[in-house]
Motif scaffolding. Sequence first.
Motif, PDB file in Angstrom:
ATOM      1  N   SER A 172      10.224  -4.994 -17.020  1.00 54.13           N
ATOM      2  CA  SER A 172      11.497  -5.164 -16.313  1.00 54.13           C
ATOM      3  C   SER A 172      11.485  -4.536 -14.926  1.00 54.13           C
ATOM      4  O   SER A 172      12.155  -5.015 -14.017  1.00 54.13           O
ATOM      5  CB  SER A 172      12.636  -4.558 -17.143  1.00 54.13           C
ATOM      6  N   THR A 173      10.706  -3.457 -14.741  1.00 54.99           N
ATOM      7  CA  THR A 173      10.573  -2.781 -13.447  1.00 54.99           C
ATOM      8  C   THR A 173       9.155  -2.228 -13.326  1.00 54.99           C
ATOM      9  O   THR A 173       8.445  -2.111 -14.324  1.00 54.99           O
ATOM     10  CB  THR A 173      11.567  -1.604 -13.316  1.00 54.99           C
ATOM     11  N   PRO A 174       8.720  -1.856 -12.111  1.00 53.81           N
ATOM     12  CA  PRO A 174       7.398  -1.225 -11.967  1.00 53.81           C
ATOM     13  C   PRO A 174       7.254   0.046 -12.797  1.00 53.81           C
ATOM     14  O   PRO A 174       6.209   0.281 -13.413  1.00 53.81           O
ATOM     15  CB  PRO A 174       7.325  -0.935 -10.462  1.00 53.81           C
ATOM     16  N   THR A 175       8.288   0.876 -12.829  1.00 49.77           N
ATOM     17  CA  THR A 175       8.228   2.104 -13.631  1.00 49.77           C
ATOM     18  C   THR A 175       8.097   1.778 -15.110  1.00 49.77           C
ATOM     19  O   THR A 175       7.359   2.442 -15.847  1.00 49.77           O
ATOM     20  CB  THR A 175       9.487   2.956 -13.393  1.00 49.77           C
ATOM     21  N   ALA A 176       8.806   0.738 -15.565  1.00 57.46           N
ATOM     22  CA  ALA A 176       8.710   0.326 -16.971  1.00 57.46           C
ATOM     23  C   ALA A 176       7.287  -0.117 -17.315  1.00 57.46           C
ATOM     24  O   ALA A 176       6.801   0.126 -18.425  1.00 57.46           O
ATOM     25  CB  ALA A 176       9.696  -0.803 -17.253  1.00 57.46           C
ATOM     26  N   ALA A 177       6.591  -0.747 -16.352  1.00 55.71           N
ATOM     27  CA  ALA A 177       5.208  -1.157 -16.583  1.00 55.71           C
ATOM     28  C   ALA A 177       4.315   0.062 -16.834  1.00 55.71           C
ATOM     29  O   ALA A 177       3.478   0.066 -17.738  1.00 55.71           O
ATOM     30  CB  ALA A 177       4.690  -1.952 -15.386  1.00 55.71           C
ATOM     31  N   ALA A 178       4.502   1.104 -16.025  1.00 62.00           N
ATOM     32  CA  ALA A 178       3.723   2.332 -16.204  1.00 62.00           C
ATOM     33  C   ALA A 178       4.017   2.975 -17.551  1.00 62.00           C
ATOM     34  O   ALA A 178       3.126   3.527 -18.207  1.00 62.00           O
ATOM     35  CB  ALA A 178       4.018   3.303 -15.066  1.00 62.00           C
ATOM     36  N   GLU A 202       0.815  -1.217   0.000  1.00 60.74           N
ATOM     37  CA  GLU A 202       0.000   0.000   0.000  1.00 60.74           C
ATOM     38  C   GLU A 202       0.847   1.265   0.000  1.00 60.74           C
ATOM     39  O   GLU A 202       0.456   2.284  -0.574  1.00 60.74           O
ATOM     40  CB  GLU A 202      -0.923  -0.005   1.223  1.00 60.74           C
ATOM     41  N   THR A 203       1.998   1.210   0.640  1.00 60.52           N
ATOM     42  CA  THR A 203       2.890   2.367   0.689  1.00 60.52           C
ATOM     43  C   THR A 203       4.278   1.949   0.211  1.00 60.52           C
ATOM     44  O   THR A 203       4.594   0.770   0.146  1.00 60.52           O
ATOM     45  CB  THR A 203       3.006   2.923   2.120  1.00 60.52           C
ATOM     46  N   GLY A 204       5.080   2.931  -0.142  1.00 62.43           N
ATOM     47  CA  GLY A 204       6.448   2.641  -0.555  1.00 62.43           C
ATOM     48  C   GLY A 204       6.755   3.195  -1.932  1.00 62.43           C
ATOM     49  O   GLY A 204       5.918   3.794  -2.608  1.00 62.43           O
ATOM     50  N   ALA A 205       8.000   2.969  -2.350  1.00 62.02           N
ATOM     51  CA  ALA A 205       8.495   3.552  -3.598  1.00 62.02           C
ATOM     52  C   ALA A 205       7.796   2.987  -4.821  1.00 62.02           C
ATOM     53  O   ALA A 205       7.581   3.697  -5.806  1.00 62.02           O
ATOM     54  CB  ALA A 205      10.006   3.322  -3.704  1.00 62.02           C
ATOM     55  N   VAL A 206       7.406   1.700  -4.794  1.00 66.47           N
ATOM     56  CA  VAL A 206       6.843   1.054  -5.986  1.00 66.47           C
ATOM     57  C   VAL A 206       5.542   1.718  -6.412  1.00 66.47           C
ATOM     58  O   VAL A 206       5.391   2.161  -7.556  1.00 66.47           O
ATOM     59  CB  VAL A 206       6.615  -0.451  -5.729  1.00 66.47           C
ATOM     60  N   VAL A 207       4.576   1.803  -5.497  1.00 64.36           N
ATOM     61  CA  VAL A 207       3.288   2.396  -5.855  1.00 64.36           C
ATOM     62  C   VAL A 207       3.459   3.873  -6.200  1.00 64.36           C
ATOM     63  O   VAL A 207       2.803   4.394  -7.116  1.00 64.36           O
ATOM     64  CB  VAL A 207       2.262   2.187  -4.714  1.00 64.36           C
ATOM     65  N   ASN A 208       4.359   4.562  -5.499  1.00 67.11           N
ATOM     66  CA  ASN A 208       4.599   5.975  -5.800  1.00 67.11           C
ATOM     67  C   ASN A 208       5.178   6.153  -7.200  1.00 67.11           C
ATOM     68  O   ASN A 208       4.788   7.064  -7.935  1.00 67.11           O
ATOM     69  CB  ASN A 208       5.542   6.585  -4.763  1.00 67.11           C
ATOM     70  N   ASP A 209       6.121   5.290  -7.572  1.00 69.95           N
ATOM     71  CA  ASP A 209       6.747   5.400  -8.894  1.00 69.95           C
ATOM     72  C   ASP A 209       5.730   5.155 -10.010  1.00 69.95           C
ATOM     73  O   ASP A 209       5.718   5.871 -11.018  1.00 69.95           O
ATOM     74  CB  ASP A 209       7.907   4.402  -9.016  1.00 69.95           C
ATOM     75  N   ILE A 210       4.884   4.136  -9.838  1.00 69.82           N
ATOM     76  CA  ILE A 210       3.891   3.826 -10.872  1.00 69.82           C
ATOM     77  C   ILE A 210       2.894   4.971 -11.022  1.00 69.82           C
ATOM     78  O   ILE A 210       2.621   5.446 -12.131  1.00 69.82           O
ATOM     79  CB  ILE A 210       3.151   2.514 -10.540  1.00 69.82           C
ATOM     80  N   VAL A 211       2.344   5.428  -9.895  1.00 72.79           N
ATOM     81  CA  VAL A 211       1.339   6.505  -9.939  1.00 72.79           C
ATOM     82  C   VAL A 211       1.951   7.783 -10.502  1.00 72.79           C
ATOM     83  O   VAL A 211       1.350   8.458 -11.350  1.00 72.79           O
ATOM     84  CB  VAL A 211       0.758   6.743  -8.528  1.00 72.79           C
ATOM     85  N   LYS A 212       3.158   8.121 -10.048  1.00 75.30           N
ATOM     86  CA  LYS A 212       3.813   9.347 -10.517  1.00 75.30           C
ATOM     87  C   LYS A 212       4.048   9.296 -12.028  1.00 75.30           C
ATOM     88  O   LYS A 212       3.815  10.280 -12.751  1.00 75.30           O
ATOM     89  CB  LYS A 212       5.140   9.522  -9.776  1.00 75.30           C
ATOM     90  N   THR A 213       4.495   8.147 -12.534  1.00 74.28           N
ATOM     91  CA  THR A 213       4.770   8.006 -13.973  1.00 74.28           C
ATOM     92  C   THR A 213       3.489   8.110 -14.788  1.00 74.28           C
ATOM     93  O   THR A 213       3.445   8.787 -15.823  1.00 74.28           O
ATOM     94  CB  THR A 213       5.466   6.661 -14.246  1.00 74.28           C
ATOM     95  N   LEU A 214       2.417   7.453 -14.326  1.00 78.78           N
ATOM     96  CA  LEU A 214       1.151   7.502 -15.056  1.00 78.78           C
ATOM     97  C   LEU A 214       0.544   8.899 -15.034  1.00 78.78           C
ATOM     98  O   LEU A 214       0.015   9.380 -16.055  1.00 78.78           O
ATOM     99  CB  LEU A 214       0.164   6.496 -14.465  1.00 78.78           C
ATOM    100  N   LYS A 215       0.611   9.579 -13.892  1.00 74.61           N
ATOM    101  CA  LYS A 215       0.053  10.920 -13.794  1.00 74.61           C
ATOM    102  C   LYS A 215       0.808  11.900 -14.692  1.00 74.61           C
ATOM    103  O   LYS A 215       0.215  12.838 -15.236  1.00 74.61           O
ATOM    104  CB  LYS A 215       0.082  11.411 -12.341  1.00 74.61           C
ATOM    105  N   ARG A 216       2.093  11.680 -14.852  1.00 73.82           N
ATOM    106  CA  ARG A 216       2.901  12.571 -15.695  1.00 73.82           C
ATOM    107  C   ARG A 216       2.640  12.317 -17.176  1.00 73.82           C
ATOM    108  O   ARG A 216       2.532  13.255 -17.963  1.00 73.82           O
ATOM    109  CB  ARG A 216       4.382  12.385 -15.364  1.00 73.82           C
TER     110      ARG A 216
END
Length: 427
Positions: A283-289, A173-187
């Motif tokens: 390859s990474t959560p950010t790459a998925a976004a 629910e918290t941490g870098a993974v969910v933040n990275d995905i949400v931040k990338t999608l919002k941008r």
Amino acid sequence: MNFNDYFNFDESVNFDYNSFFEKINSIKSEHIFTVNEITSIIQNIIENYTFSNILVSGEISNISKSSSGHIYFSLKDESKSLLRCVLFRHHLININFNFKDGDKVICKGDISVYKPNSEFNLKVKNIRKEGIGELFQKFEELKEKLKAKGLFDQANKKQIPLYPFNIGIITAETGAVVNDIVKTLKRRAPFINIYIFPCLVQGEEASKSIINAIRNANTFSDKIQNLDLIIIARGGGSIEDLWCFNEEPVAYEIFNSKIPTISAIGHETDFTISDFVADLRASTPTAAAEIISNNFITIKEFLSESHYTLIKELIKLINLKKSKIDPNKNILLLSNYLSKKIDKFSYDLLFFENKIINLFNQKLINYKKKVEYNQSILEALSPENILKRGFVIIKKDNKIITSSKELLSRDKILINFYDGKKEATIN
């Protein structure tokens, strides 16, 4: 005769223990061994014939690091036996985790003898956590089992939507993974709707938690809001940390999901069973976004380029039309245009001028009120007005007296009233 030559230690020949001990027995009553001879014999036997590239398990203790970068520690086991170890810095590149006191490990290396004090130790070449070998074996066995059952077949994989607008994210629910995905999608695609389905991503209960999260996402998609796809994500870690994504029940839950899945677990070099079962691996959560939003970026760039081309063509068309208009009409049109612009600027100037004057007058009124208010406070607190209310000021030697303790019997004082002064003596 040199003792070592007599025993003829030859690395190319298999060591014959029976022959060795026969020679020892034949000469031990006639030969007086030197300390160096004994140490050399033991060193040759251990280092050249017996204990090279061996595996030793135990618990790490007493870690220390030298200024040269070499690491010294001991291995101990339940019997309290202790084996001293040295890990030279050039072998650190072979180790992919930070070991510490108390870790149960398997060390690979050579037993060597340090002749100056006749001690033997283990020269460590590699270290792995105890049990990792078994985990890799379990991983490969399950991988082959699920592959044979068709869980990895491309024919069974669902198509990832080109333009997903509703995304489910299964992760902590918290941490870098969910933040990275949400931040990338919002941008990159701020209009995408994101729904978080929290779960544990490490530990004994993690696999059940992941399964429940996948089921919750599918139920949510059926009854509340259709989801275009699910991202199953976690940051990097050791094979033990990621093991919940290698569990067979998790693999089947991903395979049976009605919603297309993207597995984004660990770093680029990390692979789990979930990666093979999912409809797509990132390859990474950010790459998925980034994968999800790539087509939206392409459309955005296309529209931006089309807009620029359209404006450019319109300007060309306007210029062409203008070139065909009578020059005198152009002058008249320009004159009317400039006249309207000047009228608008004049109106705006008058508007802002009045606005500034009104603002200035209002500020002036506010400051005047503040001054009058502060003046009334000062007057109320002035010594003269205080004395008119019946208070007096007592002085002794021109010093204002504020406490009865400052006055003694027979002290001369001066009492100040609002309308005059009186001298007095303290009884």
